[in-house]
Write an enzyme that holds these catalytic residues in place. Structure first.
Site, PDB file in Angstrom:
ATOM      1  N   ASP A 129      60.675  17.006  84.233  1.00 40.32           N
ATOM      2  CA  ASP A 129      61.086  16.039  85.246  1.00 40.32           C
ATOM      3  C   ASP A 129      62.115  16.676  86.176  1.00 40.32           C
ATOM      4  OD1 ASP A 129      60.854  13.632  86.479  1.00 40.32           O
ATOM      5  OD2 ASP A 129      62.273  12.586  85.183  1.00 40.32           O
ATOM      6  N   HIS A 136      68.584   9.308  95.694  1.00 38.13           N
ATOM      7  CA  HIS A 136      68.850   8.883  94.314  1.00 38.13           C
ATOM      8  C   HIS A 136      70.005   9.707  93.719  1.00 38.13           C
ATOM      9  CE1 HIS A 136      68.244   7.756  90.112  1.00 38.13           C
ATOM     10  NE2 HIS A 136      68.147   9.039  89.805  1.00 38.13           N
ATOM     11  N   GLU A 201      62.358   4.070  86.573  1.00 38.82           N
ATOM     12  CA  GLU A 201      62.593   5.028  87.655  1.00 38.82           C
ATOM     13  C   GLU A 201      61.268   5.275  88.376  1.00 38.82           C
ATOM     14  OE1 GLU A 201      66.583   7.529  86.484  1.00 38.82           O
ATOM     15  OE2 GLU A 201      64.682   8.550  86.216  1.00 38.82           O
ATOM     16  N   GLU A 203      58.868   7.317  90.358  1.00 39.09           N
ATOM     17  CA  GLU A 203      58.645   8.738  90.620  1.00 39.09           C
ATOM     18  C   GLU A 203      57.181   8.987  90.962  1.00 39.09           C
ATOM     19  OE1 GLU A 203      60.136  11.527  87.789  1.00 39.09           O
ATOM     20  OE2 GLU A 203      61.852  10.271  87.199  1.00 39.09           O
ATOM     21  N   ASP A 235      59.712   6.825  84.764  1.00 38.58           N
ATOM     22  CA  ASP A 235      60.578   7.492  83.792  1.00 38.58           C
ATOM     23  C   ASP A 235      61.556   6.450  83.229  1.00 38.58           C
ATOM     24  OD1 ASP A 235      62.009   9.458  82.410  1.00 38.58           O
ATOM     25  OD2 ASP A 235      63.260   9.918  84.151  1.00 38.58           O
ATOM     26  N   ARG A 239      70.127   3.279  80.205  1.00 38.75           N
ATOM     27  CA  ARG A 239      71.338   3.804  80.842  1.00 38.75           C
ATOM     28  C   ARG A 239      72.530   3.876  79.908  1.00 38.75           C
ATOM     29  NH1 ARG A 239      68.827   6.321  84.814  1.00 38.75           N
ATOM     30  NH2 ARG A 239      67.620   4.902  86.111  1.00 38.75           N
ATOM     31  N   GLN A 242      71.991   6.850  77.711  1.00 33.78           N
ATOM     32  CA  GLN A 242      72.143   8.040  78.565  1.00 33.78           C
ATOM     33  C   GLN A 242      73.609   8.389  78.810  1.00 33.78           C
ATOM     34  OE1 GLN A 242      69.884   7.612  82.196  1.00 33.78           O
ATOM     35  NE2 GLN A 242      70.425   9.636  82.983  1.00 33.78           N
ATOM     36  N   LYS A 255      65.523   8.770  77.465  1.00 37.13           N
ATOM     37  CA  LYS A 255      64.315   8.903  78.284  1.00 37.13           C
ATOM     38  C   LYS A 255      63.046   9.098  77.460  1.00 37.13           C
ATOM     39  CE  LYS A 255      66.462   9.853  82.434  1.00 37.13           C
ATOM     40  NZ  LYS A 255      66.123   9.266  83.745  1.00 37.13           N
ATOM     41  N   THR A 259      57.205   7.507  78.789  1.00 35.93           N
ATOM     42  CA  THR A 259      57.024   7.830  80.205  1.00 35.93           C
ATOM     43  C   THR A 259      55.633   7.338  80.577  1.00 35.93           C
ATOM     44  OG1 THR A 259      58.387   9.816  79.965  1.00 35.93           O
ATOM     45  CG2 THR A 259      56.993   9.678  81.930  1.00 35.93           C
ATOM     46  N   GLU A 374      70.571   1.771  90.746  1.00 36.81           N
ATOM     47  CA  GLU A 374      71.001   1.850  92.140  1.00 36.81           C
ATOM     48  C   GLU A 374      71.046   0.457  92.780  1.00 36.81           C
ATOM     49  OE1 GLU A 374      67.915   5.163  92.293  1.00 36.81           O
ATOM     50  OE2 GLU A 374      69.008   5.469  94.187  1.00 36.81           O
TER      51      GLU A 374
END
Lengths: 427, 427
Positions: A129, A136, A201, A203, A235, A239, A242, A255, A259, A374
Site C-alpha cells: 500500500d 490525505h 480508506e 483507494e 483499506d 484508528r 493504529q 489494517k 482489505t 479526515e
C-alpha cells in the site's frame, strides 16, 4: 502505451443491450474477473453490460494458446502474459460482442452478474500500500504537525509499506470489527477490545501484470507495461489500534484484518482515453530524482465516490448518503508508473497478480475526503446524516460503498463497478 | 505441547553414522526441507547427519495419507496437518533410522546434502517481521532517544510489520547491493545510488502450521499448535535507505530486496528439551494484557552465532570472524506464542507456510549484538578484523553466516544448520 485504437471508438455498440453507452461495462471497457455459479468452479469472465461472458465457454473463438490460462481459477497466469495478449483479447472481444454474426454462438455464454459470485481475481502474492494521496497525507499530518504536515521525504519518495495478502477479499465481504489494543491519551495503560474508531480508506488498486526478476529494477519508461489494470480498494483501518501500535514500524493490526477490492480488473487500455498529465507541481516542489522522471500523460481522470448506508437508512428505504466525490488525478502526487518503478528500484521483484494500493485519495476540497478520519477531523466533528443519525467513525450495520468511473466528452463512460462492505460486530 | 517422549531419548543413535550426537542433525532433530538434485524436481526430505532422506522414496514405509503432501514441491500442505501428523512422522522416522532391520530399505533413499540444492521450504503467503528483541530495540532506540530508547507501547504490544514474501530466498542466495534514495543529514536533497550502509540482522523465523480463519483470533493457549517449526532468518537491511524512507509507514525498500532463511524447519518437538521460562520481567514492567498471558516454559534456549568472511579472508584461507554469540531466550521480550496470538488478535488470518521473523536478537552484552548497526554504534566505531581490514557496514564480497543450535547436559545437540549470503555489487 497511450494508443487509442478502433476498440475505443465511441460509436461501437455491443449487441448486448445492457452494455449501452452509459453503463459501467460497455464494449469499450471489457474488464476481467473471476466468478463462480452456485456449486460451480471459479473461472475467468469478462463484464459486458449486466452480464459476464464466460471465457472458457468461448474458447473456440479465442487464441488456442490462451486456453490454459482461462481454465485457471485465478488470473495470475493470464496477467503474466503482458499487454500484447491483453490487447489482442480486447480486440477479439470487441469483434465478438459487436458483430451480429457471432451473437448466436456467444450469447449462450453470457451469465447475469446477479446470478454469480465474484472472487478476488488473483492469488495475491504480495500486497503493498502506498501513500501517494498528497491531500490525505497533508490532512493526516496536520492532526500531528499543524505547521509542517508533510514529512521532508514526501516529495522525493513515493512512500509505501507492505500490507497483508491473506486478508484481501472481494467486495461484499463483511467487515468484522477488529479487537485490538487501544489507549486513549488520558489512560494510563492500554486495553484490549473492539475498535471504537473503525474507518474506511478510499483507494485505487493496481494489479501487476508482467513481473521483474529479483535484483532487476524496472526503468520508468517500462513501468506501465507491468501494470495489468486497476480496481477500487478499501483499506479498512482501526484508528485507535493504529495510533497505539504504529511506532516505530508502521501500521499492522490496524489494517491487516481486511482489505476489500472491487472484482473487475479495468485495463490500462480501457482507460487510455482518460489519460491526462500529472498535476502541475508547485514552484517550490523538487524535481523527481532521475529514476522517477517521466513525460506524457501518466495520470488518469478517474472519478471517485464514497457512499454510506446505515441500518436505519436501509430500513427506511432511503438512498445512501454521499460522503465524498473527487478525482484521482488531482489527488495523486505520484503516478502509477512512478509507484511501480520506485517499488522495484532496489531490485524488489514484483510478480503477476501482486496488488498495489495507491493510498487514500482525497482531493483538496472538503467534499472530496477519502476517510472518516479526515471528514470528522479526527473524530471531533460528527457528520450529520439525512437519517437524523450522526457519525464520527463506523458503527455496526454501516455499509460503505466505493465507486469509480471515467467520463469524457468524446469517449464512452468506463465504470469500475463497486467495492462495498458492511460492518458487523466483533466475532 | 511440552511433552518429552521416547523420540528425545539421548541414547537413541541412528545407523546413519554421520548423525552421531554432536552433529547438527541427529535422529532427535529430523527437520524437513525441500531439495532438488541436478535437473530433478523439488521434493521434501528430512535431514539426518550429512544426508537428506527422500520422503517420496520411503513412502511405502509411511502413512498412506501423507503421500499427496510429500509429492508436493513445497511443504505448505504438510504443515497444514498440524502437530499430530508431525509427531507421528517423527516417531516413525526414529524407528526407521535407528532400527537396523530397516537399513537395507531406507539407506538407498539417502542423498548427500552436498549433492543437492535446497529451496525455500514453503510457498510463503505472507511474511511478517516482529521486533521482540528488546536489547536490539533498546540499542537502536538509543541512537535516536538516548534517555528513553523504548517507546511507550513496547512492553504492551509485540511490535510487528509486514515484509515482502516474494524476495524470501534460501541460504546461499547472493545479496545484490540495493540501490535506493539516501540522504546524509548534511545533504540538501537525497541521491539515488547503491546503499553504503548495508547490514544484516540476526533473527529466528517461525513457520506457521495450521492456520486460522479470518475474523477468528488464536487464544494464547492454542498458539503453539499453529507453529510448525523454526529457522534462521537474515533480514538484510540498507540503513541509509531505511533512515530516509521509513517515516511515517515503516521500513520498505530498505528491507524488501532480500530476506534469507535457513532451509530446515526445526520442529517444536525437536526443541522440547530446551524449553525454558521467559526471562524474569523487571518489577516496573507491566503485566501482559490478559489475551497475551501464558504460563510454563514458553521460551527456548537457542544458541546463536554470526560470522563474517571477507574476500581477503577467503583468499588467505583464514577462518571467518565471529561477530556475535548469544542466546535467543535472553533476547526475546515476547515468546513465539505471544507473537502468534498477537498477530491473529484482530482476526488476521495466518496460513500454513506463512513466515514470521522474531526481529533482531541481540543480548545485553557487547559480544551478542545482532547487527552491524549495533556493533559499530551506527557506523561510528569500525570493527577491526583479524585480516587487518575494518568494517562499519558490509562491503562487496563479505559473506555473513548465521548459525543456531541447542545444547544441554541431558539432551542431544539440535542444530539449525546455516543461513548465509555473500554481498555482490549492484546489478
Amino acid at each position: 502505451m497511450t494508443d487509442i485504437d478502433d476498440t475505443h471508438d465511441p460509436s461501437l455498440v455491443s449487441w448486448v443491450e445492457s452494455a449501452a453507452p452509459g453503463s459501467d461495462f460497455p464494449v469499450q471497457n471489457l474488464p476481467l474477473g473471476i466468478f463462480s455459479e452456485a456449486k460451480g468452479r471459479r473461472r475467468p469472465g469478462v463484464a459486458i453490460g449486466d452480464y459476464i461472458l464466460d471465457l472458457n465457454g468461448i474458447s473456440d473463438f479465442l487464441d488456442e494458446g490462451w486456453r490454459g490460462d482461462f481454465a485457471q481459477p485465478v488470473l495470475n497466469g493470464w496477467l503474466a502474459r503482458g499487454h500484447d495478449s491483453q490487447r489482442a483479447l480486447r480486440k477479439r472481444l470487441v469483434e465478438l460482442l459487436t458483430d451480429q454474426r457471432y451473437r448466436n454462438d456467444i450469447e449462450p455464454q453470457l451469465i447475469g452478474q446477479s446470478e454469480v459470485r465474484m472472487h478476488v481475481p488473483c492469488l495475491v502474492g504480495d500486497y503493498t500500500d502506498f501513500y501517494v494521496g498528497i491531500h490525505h497525507a497533508t490532512n493526516v499530518g496536520k492532526q500531528f504537525r499543524p505547521d509542517n504536515p508533510l514529512l521532508p521525504n514526501y516529495k522525493y519518495v513515493p512512500i509505501g509499506y507492505h500490507g497483508r495478502a491473506s486478508s484481501v477479499r472481494v467486495s461484499g465481504e463483511d467487515v468484522i470489527r477488529p479487537n485490538g489494543q487501544r489507549k486513549p491519551p488520558e489512560a494510563e495503560a492500554p486495553e484490549y477490545g473492539p475498535s471504537r474508531r473503525l474507518d474506511y480508506e478510499l483507494e485505487l488498486g493496481l494489479w501487476v501484470g508482467r513481473g521483474n526478476r529479483l535484483g532487476e529494477p524496472i526503468p520508468i519508461g517500462e513501468a506501465e507495461q507491468h501494470i495489468a489494470g486497476w480496481c477500487l480498494l478499501n483499506d479498512w483501518s482501526a484508528r485507535d489500534i493504529q495510533a497505539w501500535e504504529y511506532q516505530p514500524l508502521g501500521p499492522f493490526l490496524a489494517k491487516n484484518f481486511l482489505t476489500s477490492v472491487s472484482p473487475w480488473i479495468v485495463t490500462s487500455d480501457a482507460l487510455a482515453p482518460f489519460r491526462t498529465p500529472m498535476p502541475q507541481r508547485a514552484a517550490a516542489d523538487p524535481e523527481p530524482l532521475p529514476y522517477l522522471r517521466s513525460e506524457g500523460d501518466t495520470a488518469f481522470e478517474i472519478q471517485l465516490e464514497v457512499t454510506l448506508a446505515t441500518d436505519k437508512m436501509r430500513q427506511e428505504g432511503s438512498a445512501p448518503h454521499v460522503l465524498s466525490r473527487g478525482t484521482a488525478s488531482a489527488a495523486m502526487y505520484w503516478s502509477a508508473a512512478q509507484i511501480v518503478t520506485h517499488h522495484a528500484s532496489n531490485g524488489c521483484n514484483l510478480q503477476p497478480g501482486d496488488l498495489i494500493g495507491t493510498g487514500t485519495l482525497s482531493t483538496d476540497s472538503d467534499s472530496g475526503l477519502g476517510s472518516l478520519l479526515e471528514i470528522s477531523r479526527g473524530g471531533k466533528q460528527p457528520i450529520e446524516l439525512p437519517s437524523g443519525e450522526s457519525r464520527t467513525f463506523l458503527e455496526d450495520g454501516d455499509e460503505v460503498t466505493l465507486r469509480a468511473w471515467c467520463e469524457a466528452q468524446d469517449a464512452v463512460r468506463i465504470g469500475f463497478g463497486e467495492c462495498s462492505g458492511r460492518v458487523v460486530g466483533t466475532a
